[in-house]
Design a protein around this motif. Structure first.
Motif, PDB file in Angstrom:
ATOM      1  N   TYR A  67       0.840  -1.211   0.000  1.00 21.21           N
ATOM      2  CA  TYR A  67       0.000   0.000   0.000  1.00 21.21           C
ATOM      3  C   TYR A  67       0.867   1.250   0.000  1.00 21.21           C
ATOM      4  CZ  TYR A  67      -3.712  -3.213   1.465  1.00 21.21           C
ATOM      5  OH  TYR A  67      -4.607  -4.243   1.545  1.00 21.21           O
ATOM      6  N   PHE A  94     -11.607  -5.874   2.313  1.00 25.28           N
ATOM      7  CA  PHE A  94     -10.903  -4.764   2.950  1.00 25.28           C
ATOM      8  C   PHE A  94      -9.611  -4.446   2.194  1.00 25.28           C
ATOM      9  CE2 PHE A  94      -7.528  -3.425   5.891  1.00 25.28           C
ATOM     10  CZ  PHE A  94      -8.043  -2.204   6.286  1.00 25.28           C
ATOM     11  N   ASP A  95      -8.884  -5.504   1.836  1.00 26.51           N
ATOM     12  CA  ASP A  95      -7.624  -5.300   1.115  1.00 26.51           C
ATOM     13  C   ASP A  95      -7.862  -4.644  -0.239  1.00 26.51           C
ATOM     14  OD1 ASP A  95      -5.853  -6.434   3.001  1.00 26.51           O
ATOM     15  OD2 ASP A  95      -6.504  -8.424   2.410  1.00 26.51           O
ATOM     16  N   LYS A  98      -8.770  -1.017   0.331  1.00 27.66           N
ATOM     17  CA  LYS A  98      -7.591  -0.252   0.728  1.00 27.66           C
ATOM     18  C   LYS A  98      -6.673  -0.034  -0.472  1.00 27.66           C
ATOM     19  CE  LYS A  98      -4.192   0.051   4.394  1.00 27.66           C
ATOM     20  NZ  LYS A  98      -3.509  -0.591   5.507  1.00 27.66           N
ATOM     21  N   ILE A 101      -7.975   2.800  -2.493  1.00 27.02           N
ATOM     22  CA  ILE A 101      -7.747   4.095  -1.847  1.00 27.02           C
ATOM     23  C   ILE A 101      -6.350   4.626  -2.172  1.00 27.02           C
ATOM     24  CG2 ILE A 101      -7.440   5.225   0.416  1.00 27.02           C
ATOM     25  CD1 ILE A 101      -9.756   3.299   1.372  1.00 27.02           C
TER      26      ILE A 101
END
Length: 131
Positions: A67, A94-95, A98, A101
């Motif tokens: 990330y 979730f991964d 993320k 994002i």
């Protein structure tokens, strides 16, 4: 329209030697030039020199995770249009969220198949070639 893999530079960032070797073997077979990096720091040093067309980055890495690495690439004006594909051994919502994002372009779950790897390249580099 197919992508001409022979003109492509693909970067694979993963702390797993097995994953790097697997990706490199698959990509070399179709003619890509492969640049491998063991972690985010290693990758960032190499991106400026090699200017890859597309980057695959593992999420779980020591020092600088996927990330953070993706965010740094996308925050750099020179490289923000380079497609970044996240690689993860977890297929979690979730991964994926993320990853979006921080600006990643796609998410692949490990172990990936040859078709998934090449498909991701076609999706993102193919568009760039036509643009």
């Amino acid at each position: 329209m197919g992508v001409n893999f022979e003109d492509l530079k693909v970067m694979v960032i993963d702390d797993s030697k097995t994953i790097r070797r697997t990706a490199e073997t698959l990509l070399n077979k179709v003619g890509c030039t492969v640049i491998t990096a063991t972690d985010g720091f290693d990758a960032l040093a190499k991106i400026a020199d090699t200017r890859p067309d597309i980057i695959f980055v593992d999420i779980m890495m020591p020092r600088l995770d996927g990330y953070q690495t993706c965010a740094l690439i996308k925050n750099n004006n020179e490289f923000k249009s380079t497609p970044v594909i996240m690689l993860s051994s977890k297929d979690g919502l979730f991964d994926k969220a993320k990853g979006r994002i921080v600006g990643s372009d796609q998410y692949l779950t490990k172990p990936f198949s040859k078709n998934e790897l090449l498909g991701a390249i076609e999706n993102h580099v193919g568009e760039k070639a036509l643009a």
